[in-house]
Design an enzyme around this catalytic site. Structure first.
Site, mmCIF file in Angstrom:
data_model
loop_
_atom_site.group_PDB
_atom_site.id
_atom_site.type_symbol
_atom_site.label_atom_id
_atom_site.label_comp_id
_atom_site.label_asym_id
_atom_site.label_seq_id
_atom_site.Cartn_x
_atom_site.Cartn_y
_atom_site.Cartn_z
ATOM 1 N N ASP A 44 0.839 -1.201 0.000
ATOM 2 C CA ASP A 44 0.000 0.000 0.000
ATOM 3 C C ASP A 44 0.872 1.249 0.000
ATOM 4 O OD1 ASP A 44 -2.752 1.240 0.472
ATOM 5 O OD2 ASP A 44 -1.524 2.169 2.027
ATOM 6 N N TYR A 49 3.427 9.552 -0.486
ATOM 7 C CA TYR A 49 4.467 8.937 0.359
ATOM 8 C C TYR A 49 5.874 9.139 -0.219
ATOM 9 C CZ TYR A 49 0.457 6.344 2.355
ATOM 10 O OH TYR A 49 -0.735 5.986 2.923
ATOM 11 N N LYS A 74 -2.399 5.967 -4.641
ATOM 12 C CA LYS A 74 -3.506 6.909 -4.394
ATOM 13 C C LYS A 74 -3.197 8.263 -5.009
ATOM 14 C CE LYS A 74 -3.578 4.736 0.191
ATOM 15 N NZ LYS A 74 -2.201 4.537 0.670
ATOM 16 N N HIS A 107 -7.135 9.636 -2.274
ATOM 17 C CA HIS A 107 -6.507 9.548 -0.953
ATOM 18 C C HIS A 107 -7.405 10.114 0.158
ATOM 19 C CE1 HIS A 107 -2.211 9.226 0.836
ATOM 20 N NE2 HIS A 107 -3.104 9.051 1.788
ATOM 21 N N SER A 230 5.864 -1.646 9.004
ATOM 22 C CA SER A 230 7.060 -1.757 9.838
ATOM 23 C C SER A 230 8.286 -1.736 8.935
ATOM 24 C CB SER A 230 7.057 -3.059 10.647
ATOM 25 O OG SER A 230 8.249 -3.132 11.401
ATOM 26 N N VAL A 231 9.370 -1.199 9.459
ATOM 27 C CA VAL A 231 10.651 -1.323 8.757
ATOM 28 C C VAL A 231 11.576 -2.258 9.531
ATOM 29 C CG1 VAL A 231 10.495 0.908 7.579
ATOM 30 C CG2 VAL A 231 11.537 0.792 9.863
ATOM 31 N N ARG A 235 9.461 -7.636 12.971
ATOM 32 C CA ARG A 235 8.052 -7.216 13.022
ATOM 33 C C ARG A 235 7.372 -7.416 11.673
ATOM 34 N NH1 ARG A 235 8.771 -1.301 15.891
ATOM 35 N NH2 ARG A 235 9.036 -2.009 18.045
ATOM 36 N N SER A 238 6.500 -11.079 11.756
ATOM 37 C CA SER A 238 5.489 -11.531 12.737
ATOM 38 C C SER A 238 4.128 -10.899 12.485
ATOM 39 C CB SER A 238 5.966 -11.292 14.165
ATOM 40 O OG SER A 238 6.071 -9.908 14.418
ATOM 41 N N ASN A 239 4.087 -9.667 11.953
ATOM 42 C CA ASN A 239 2.782 -9.021 11.717
ATOM 43 C C ASN A 239 1.935 -9.790 10.699
ATOM 44 O OD1 ASN A 239 3.602 -7.023 13.477
ATOM 45 N ND2 ASN A 239 3.946 -5.459 11.918
HETATM 46 N N1 LIG Z 1 -5.093 6.267 3.345
HETATM 47 C C1 LIG Z 1 -4.568 6.996 4.290
HETATM 48 O O1 LIG Z 1 -4.897 8.184 4.469
HETATM 49 C C2 LIG Z 1 -3.533 6.393 5.197
HETATM 50 C C3 LIG Z 1 -3.127 7.095 6.347
HETATM 51 C C4 LIG Z 1 -2.169 6.498 7.159
HETATM 52 C C5 LIG Z 1 -1.667 5.252 6.843
HETATM 53 N N2 LIG Z 1 -2.059 4.610 5.691
HETATM 54 C C6 LIG Z 1 -1.523 3.273 5.314
HETATM 55 O O2 LIG Z 1 -1.609 2.394 6.417
HETATM 56 C C7 LIG Z 1 -0.305 1.913 6.753
HETATM 57 C C8 LIG Z 1 -0.174 1.640 8.235
HETATM 58 O O3 LIG Z 1 -0.438 2.799 8.997
HETATM 59 P P1 LIG Z 1 0.721 3.588 9.791
HETATM 60 O O4 LIG Z 1 2.012 3.443 9.074
HETATM 61 O O5 LIG Z 1 0.189 4.962 10.010
HETATM 62 O O6 LIG Z 1 0.756 2.928 11.211
HETATM 63 P P2 LIG Z 1 0.684 1.459 11.900
HETATM 64 O O7 LIG Z 1 0.887 0.377 10.920
HETATM 65 O O8 LIG Z 1 -0.547 1.480 12.740
HETATM 66 O O9 LIG Z 1 1.915 1.549 12.901
HETATM 67 C C9 LIG Z 1 3.234 1.620 12.445
HETATM 68 C C10 LIG Z 1 4.112 1.824 13.675
HETATM 69 O O10 LIG Z 1 4.042 0.672 14.504
HETATM 70 C C11 LIG Z 1 5.344 0.121 14.670
HETATM 71 N N3 LIG Z 1 5.215 -1.349 14.655
HETATM 72 C C12 LIG Z 1 4.997 -2.128 13.566
HETATM 73 N N4 LIG Z 1 4.939 -3.428 13.932
HETATM 74 C C13 LIG Z 1 5.135 -3.473 15.256
HETATM 75 C C14 LIG Z 1 5.197 -4.520 16.200
HETATM 76 N N5 LIG Z 1 5.053 -5.785 15.824
HETATM 77 N N6 LIG Z 1 5.421 -4.204 17.500
HETATM 78 C C15 LIG Z 1 5.558 -2.920 17.887
HETATM 79 N N7 LIG Z 1 5.502 -1.876 17.039
HETATM 80 C C16 LIG Z 1 5.286 -2.146 15.734
HETATM 81 C C17 LIG Z 1 6.158 0.630 13.517
HETATM 82 O O11 LIG Z 1 7.524 0.716 13.880
HETATM 83 P P3 LIG Z 1 8.759 0.227 12.925
HETATM 84 O O12 LIG Z 1 8.422 0.594 11.513
HETATM 85 O O13 LIG Z 1 9.898 1.026 13.475
HETATM 86 O O14 LIG Z 1 8.916 -1.240 13.132
HETATM 87 C C18 LIG Z 1 5.559 2.019 13.318
HETATM 88 O O15 LIG Z 1 6.090 2.930 14.249
HETATM 89 C C19 LIG Z 1 0.605 3.046 6.247
HETATM 90 O O16 LIG Z 1 1.954 2.667 6.183
HETATM 91 C C20 LIG Z 1 -0.049 3.353 4.937
HETATM 92 O O17 LIG Z 1 0.281 2.378 3.955
HETATM 93 C C21 LIG Z 1 -2.995 5.168 4.874
#
Ligand SMILES: NC(=O)c1ccc[n+]([C@@H]2O[C@H](COP(=O)([O-])OP(=O)(O)OC[C@H]3O[C@@H](n4cnc5c(N)ncnc54)[C@H](OP(=O)(O)O)[C@@H]3O)[C@@H](O)[C@H]2O)c1
Length: 272
Positions: A44, A49, A74, A107, A230-231, A235, A238-239
């Site tokens: 995604d 981005y 998007k 978006h 995650s980077v 994780r 495991s996710n």
């Molecule tokens: N359409 C939209 O408007 C919109 C808005 C926001 C996001 N998105 C999409 O949704 C995706 C996910 O949302 P997000 O990136 O905002 O947040 P998220 O997936 O809810 O959280 C990511 C955060 O959680 C950490 N994390 C990941 N796996 C973990 C684990 N197993 N244990 C502990 N911490 C963990 C990551 O750290 P590390 O990376 O350091 O591991 C990062 O800091 C985005 O990347 C994007 O593709 C879309």
């Protein structure tokens, strides 16, 4: 194994997708490479981005067949309207190095600019051309969905919205179910803020999994596409590994009680 959810247009979308928000091109190339290696088959991204090049590079380097990877991107708010969207779409394909994307989304509605109906019509055109295999929206509320459906007769395949136990989007999800729209959950981990929640920590311990796995599983079990980011290599792996346990009715009820309406991202009404 990643399962898929059928889309109203006859295609299907892998239930777990890899999120790459706030990851630059170089980091995306590495992280998406690790994700594809771990078994993700859905990425995604978004023009906003700034990492479509890195995503495309990782897909090519993976050696996977193009049709084995589901790619979403998007159109950004500034490019809404027919001409801007067509240009933005071409630019995204070029950066990704692809002939077509699997899913192209608006978006945000950016309703103050009032261009989302025209933009939606343009996405339908792109779907008819075959270059966007499926089309949908993101961050649309019920009134935005009703308007595009009423004015164009075309129903989006997907609405990608913020969704996690604090913000389960019950009304929106019910609307999606009535109209055969797949719900996709962004920030499923609450951007990491849900990881320390004591109720979730307890449920995770009971299954010997991480809180992130519980949050991914919670969406999967409800038929919702989920996009953890995650980077971190361990994780990333495991996710995706959420097939080995099932949340019980009691656990689902305990998670439902966490609803507070708290967002970790912007409210759609505030994004122009
Ligand atoms: N359409 C939209 O408007 C919109 C808005 C926001 C996001 N998105 C999409 O949704 C995706 C996910 O949302 P997000 O990136 O905002 O947040 P998220 O997936 O809810 O959280 C990511 C955060 O959680 C950490 N994390 C990941 N796996 C973990 C684990 N197993 N244990 C502990 N911490 C963990 C990551 O750290 P590390 O990376 O350091 O591991 C990062 O800091 C985005 O990347 C994007 O593709 C879309």
């Amino acid at each position: 194994m990643v399962t898929s959810i059928p889309l109203r247009d006859g295609r299907s979308i892998p239930t777990i997708g890899f999120g790459v928000y706030k990851v630059d091109d170089a980091e995306a190339a590495t992280a998406v490479g690790l994700a594809l290696d771990a078994g993700y088959r859905h990425v995604d991204t978004a023009e906003m981005y700034g990492n479509e090049r890195g995503v495309g590079q990782a897909i090519r380097a993976s050696g996977l067949e193009r049709d084995d990877v589901f790619v979403t991107t998007k159109v950004w708010n500034d490019h809404q309207g027919r001409d801007g969207t067509l240009r933005a779409f071409d630019a995204s394909l070029q950066r990704l190095g692809l002939d077509a994307v699997d899913l192209y989304l608006i978006h945000w509605p950016a309703a103050a600019n009032d261009r989302y109906v025209e933009t939606w019509q343009t996405l339908v055109e792109l779907r008819q051309s075959g270059r966007a295999r499926s089309v949908g929206v993101s961050n649309f509320q019920v009134l935005h969905l009703e308007r595009i459906i009423d004015e164009t007769g075309e129903v989006p395949a997907v609405n990608q919205v913020e969704r996690h136990p604090w913000l389960p989007q019950r009304d929106l999800k019910a609307f999606h179910e009535q109209h055969d729209i797949v719900t996709a959950a962004w920030s499923p981990l609450g951007r990491g803020r849900l990881i320390e929640d004591p109720v979730l920590v307890g449920i995770a311990a009971a299954h010997d999994v991480s809180v992130a796995q519980v949050l991914v599983r919670w969406n999967v079990q409800q038929g919702v596409v989920v996009l953890p980011k995650s980077v971190t290599p361990s994780r990333i792996r495991s996710n995706l590994d959420v097939d080995g346990f099932v949340l019980t009715e009691g656990e689902l009820a305990a998670i439902a009680a966490l609803e507070s309406g708290q967002r970790t991202g912007s409210h759609p009404d505030t994004v122009a």
